[in-house]
Scaffold this motif. Structure first.
Motif, PDB file in Angstrom:
ATOM      1  N   TRP A 121       0.870  -1.180   0.000  1.00 33.06           N
ATOM      2  CA  TRP A 121       0.000   0.000   0.000  1.00 33.06           C
ATOM      3  C   TRP A 121       0.899   1.219   0.000  1.00 33.06           C
ATOM      4  CZ3 TRP A 121       0.583   3.698   3.668  1.00 33.06           C
ATOM      5  CH2 TRP A 121       1.239   3.329   4.834  1.00 33.06           C
ATOM      6  N   SER A 122       0.397   2.307  -0.510  1.00 37.05           N
ATOM      7  CA  SER A 122       1.107   3.581  -0.402  1.00 37.05           C
ATOM      8  C   SER A 122       0.072   4.680  -0.197  1.00 37.05           C
ATOM      9  CB  SER A 122       1.965   3.873  -1.637  1.00 37.05           C
ATOM     10  OG  SER A 122       1.169   4.042  -2.783  1.00 37.05           O
ATOM     11  N   HIS A 173       4.160   8.727  -2.242  1.00 38.03           N
ATOM     12  CA  HIS A 173       4.630   7.342  -2.324  1.00 38.03           C
ATOM     13  C   HIS A 173       5.843   7.069  -1.437  1.00 38.03           C
ATOM     14  CE1 HIS A 173       1.793   6.023  -5.325  1.00 38.03           C
ATOM     15  NE2 HIS A 173       1.893   7.234  -5.843  1.00 38.03           N
ATOM     16  N   ARG A 174       6.333   8.100  -0.736  1.00 43.76           N
ATOM     17  CA  ARG A 174       7.397   7.862   0.249  1.00 43.76           C
ATOM     18  C   ARG A 174       6.826   7.221   1.501  1.00 43.76           C
ATOM     19  NH1 ARG A 174       9.317  13.658   1.116  1.00 43.76           N
ATOM     20  NH2 ARG A 174       7.074  13.855   0.906  1.00 43.76           N
ATOM     21  N   VAL A 175       5.507   7.346   1.687  1.00 50.55           N
ATOM     22  CA  VAL A 175       4.821   6.709   2.813  1.00 50.55           C
ATOM     23  C   VAL A 175       4.164   5.453   2.275  1.00 50.55           C
ATOM     24  CG1 VAL A 175       3.045   6.963   4.577  1.00 50.55           C
ATOM     25  CG2 VAL A 175       4.412   8.954   3.891  1.00 50.55           C
ATOM     26  N   ALA A 176       4.729   4.304   2.624  1.00 52.31           N
ATOM     27  CA  ALA A 176       4.245   3.043   2.055  1.00 52.31           C
ATOM     28  C   ALA A 176       4.530   1.896   3.008  1.00 52.31           C
ATOM     29  CB  ALA A 176       4.914   2.787   0.707  1.00 52.31           C
ATOM     30  N   LEU A 180      -2.642   0.843  -4.137  1.00 55.40           N
ATOM     31  CA  LEU A 180      -1.809  -0.360  -4.157  1.00 55.40           C
ATOM     32  C   LEU A 180      -0.759  -0.179  -5.233  1.00 55.40           C
ATOM     33  CD1 LEU A 180      -4.473  -3.186  -3.862  1.00 55.40           C
ATOM     34  CD2 LEU A 180      -3.221  -2.008  -2.043  1.00 55.40           C
ATOM     35  N   ASP A 181       0.458  -0.583  -4.925  1.00 56.15           N
ATOM     36  CA  ASP A 181       1.567  -0.486  -5.864  1.00 56.15           C
ATOM     37  C   ASP A 181       2.218  -1.854  -6.036  1.00 56.15           C
ATOM     38  OD1 ASP A 181       1.441   2.326  -6.169  1.00 56.15           O
ATOM     39  OD2 ASP A 181       2.645   2.606  -4.362  1.00 56.15           O
TER      40      ASP A 181
END
Length: 91
Positions: free
Chosen positions: A36-37, A42-45, A73-74
């Motif tokens: 998840w991000s 996207h630095r918080v994941a 979701l990544d």
């Protein structure tokens, strides 16, 4: 509980404090690592979770989210193959 199987990369919103996020990959020809991000940052994941090809087990992606948190979701790395699944949140 919210469940979605459409666009797995869509932005979702947590509405209940303390919610968890789960994913069950229903079809993938290759192993996937998914996390998840936070939407917009996207630095918080979360940590990547391995989903082996052919394994349809539901796996925990993250816990104890606050209400109002938005997430996506990544796929970690390149997923050159199509895949699909079901994501559950607010559980």
């Amino acid at each position: 509980m919210r469940t979605a199987s459409a666009d797995l990369h869509a932005v979702r919103t947590i509405t209940v404090d303390g919610s968890d996020v789960y994913l069950r990959v229903t079809a993938s020809p290759v192993d996937l690592e998914i996390r998840w991000s936070r939407d917009g940052d996207h630095r918080v994941a979360g940590s990547p979770v391995l989903f082996p090809a052919g394994d349809r087990s539901r796996r925990l992606l993250g816990t104890n989210f606050r209400a109002g948190t938005t997430f996506c979701l990544d796929v970690v790395g390149e997923a050159r193959q199509d895949w699909c699944g079901v994501v559950d949140w607010n559980v």
